[in-house]
Design an enzyme around this catalytic site. Structure first.
Site, short mmCIF file in Angstrom:
data_model
loop_
_atom_site.label_atom_id
_atom_site.label_comp_id
_atom_site.label_asym_id
_atom_site.label_seq_id
_atom_site.Cartn_x
_atom_site.Cartn_y
_atom_site.Cartn_z
CG PHE A 291 -5.49 -6.14 1.26
CD1 PHE A 291 -6.80 -5.96 1.66
CD2 PHE A 291 -4.71 -7.06 1.94
CE1 PHE A 291 -7.32 -6.68 2.73
CE2 PHE A 291 -5.22 -7.79 3.01
CZ PHE A 291 -6.52 -7.60 3.41
CD GLU A 292 1.49 -3.03 3.21
OE1 GLU A 292 2.20 -3.93 2.72
OE2 GLU A 292 1.94 -1.90 3.48
CB ILE A 293 -3.68 -6.65 7.61
CG1 ILE A 293 -4.96 -6.24 6.86
CG2 ILE A 293 -3.90 -6.56 9.11
CD1 ILE A 293 -6.14 -7.16 7.09
#
Length: 394
Positions: A291-293
């Protein structure tokens, strides 16, 4: 009346078996209770407190977020997935969760990457899972293949050492390629040339909370570079020379160090001293990058470009098992302002066995306080307490 000896012996045997059974259930995971491996207690998980949306102006899904050309409010951003054709079922599950909780309101495009062409079934079924645009891209060979400077014999010998140390995926060349691509090549793909932000989504993940604001606009409007949900300790024997190589690079380029960096989070020794020792000075704390934004302009910047090229030439993506998670995390911790790294505490996320589960009426189906109230070995792997200690919860 005296109890017969065979009966006493049987009773004693039953008692011993029961004690052993209870011990196997309640004993801590290997190393959990060792003061040499893990010091301190887990602080209270802030997710146990009532969780709301981030502070500041938030852009809602009113006008301008219709699919296609009607989406005039969307910025240059995409949901990004590196996925194989055979992972279709897991990808659909992830899409259904994220569409239900967020993207059905904002209709940001999905961009799928693969090292081989996608099948027509994959395209058909993923298109049917969203109203948003879907794009299907093949990774260029020059971005995926093993680079010319990697010695095949040395790679094979290195794999043997990794396997002796029980490093997962050590013998899978595709995994090494994936880590390298995710670390420093994905954002160079022509399909992302005009994109600034991305939200990375993998197959078989879960999203639990209704998110009612445009997270990409939040990143842009609040000058954020990177957003995470979970931060963990890495396997130190998978990255023994990553920190020494980083120190070499920093010695050559001290100008890249940010004055408000999160270096203490990267170098803290007290909680996992064996990790620190085996990783040669690195805590092994990292953002769990499934998960990364993030803002790709950071990866495209000179500091990260030079850093990745230094690591790539050192060969650790193949001779060890350097992952994109520690590479991204070290770069962010050293070269970026720590105030630009945001914990999305309101996004409920699961990549088994780890959770980020906010205490919010908008979240359905996850277990609040998973790290603090769950298994002891899960608690030990949680590096968020260090992040909160040295950086905060912003």
């Amino acid at each position: 009346m005296a109890v017969a000896r065979p009966v006493r012996a049987l009773a004693l045997a039953v008692f011993v078996v029961c004690c052993f059974f209870l011990y196997t259930i309640w004993r801590p995971a290997p190393g959990t209770g060792s003061s040499a491996d893990f010091h301190g207690t887990i602080e209270r998980d802030p997710n146990l407190d009532l969780t709301g949306e981030p502070e500041g102006n938030l852009v809602r899904a009113t006008e301008g977020y219709a699919p296609g050309i009607g989406g005039t409010s969307r910025i240059n951003a995409t949901i990004l997935a590196l996925v194989r054709n055979e992972e279709l079922a897991g990808m659909l599950q992830s899409m259904q969760d994220l569409e239900r909780t967020w993207n059905s309101k904002f209709n940001y495009p999905w961009t799928f990457f693969n090292d081989v062409p996608f099948t027509e079934e994959f395209k058909r079924r993923t298109r049917a899972a969203t109203k948003a645009e879907t794009r299907y891209e093949v990774i260029p060979n020059e971005h995926w293949d093993v680079p010319s400077w990697i010695n095949d014999d040395l790679y094979k010998e290195s794999v043997k050492i990794l396997e002796e140390n029980e490093i997962q995926y050590a013998d899978k060349i595709s995994y090494h390629k994936m880590c390298r691509w995710n670390s420093g090549l994905f954002y160079k793909h022509p399909a992302l040339e005009n994109m600034q932000f991305y939200w990375r989504v993998e197959p078989k993940v879960h999203f639990f909370c209704d998110i009612d604001y445009d997270v990409f606009r939040y990143m842009q409007d609040h000058n954020k570079t990177y957003g995470f949900t979970i931060t963990l300790y890495d396997a130190p024997k998978s990255i023994p020379t990553l920190w020494p190589e980083t120190n070499k690079f920093v010695a050559q380029h001290p100008e890249y160090l940010h004055e408000n960096r999160a270096e203490p989070w990267l170098t803290e020794r007290e909680r996992r001293p064996i990790h620190w020792d085996e990783a040669n000075g690195y805590s092994t704390c990292h953002f769990w990058s499934n998960f990364e934004i993030a803002d790709m302009n950071f990866w495209r910047g000179q500091a990260y470009e030079d850093y990745f090229n230094h690591l790539d030439r050192a060969g650790g993506f193949f001779y060890e098992r350097w992952g994109d998670a520690p590479v991204h995390s070290i770069a962010l911790g050293l070269f970026e302002d720590k105030s630009k790294i945001h914990w999305f505490r309101d996004i409920g996320y699961q990549h088994i066995p780890f959770f980020n589960c906010p205490n919010s009426p908008k979240c359905k189906g996850c277990v609040t306080g998973r790290f603090t109230d769950g298994e002891a070995w899960l608690n030990k792997e949680d590096c968020r307490p260090n992040w909160f200690k040295y950086v905060g919860m912003g």
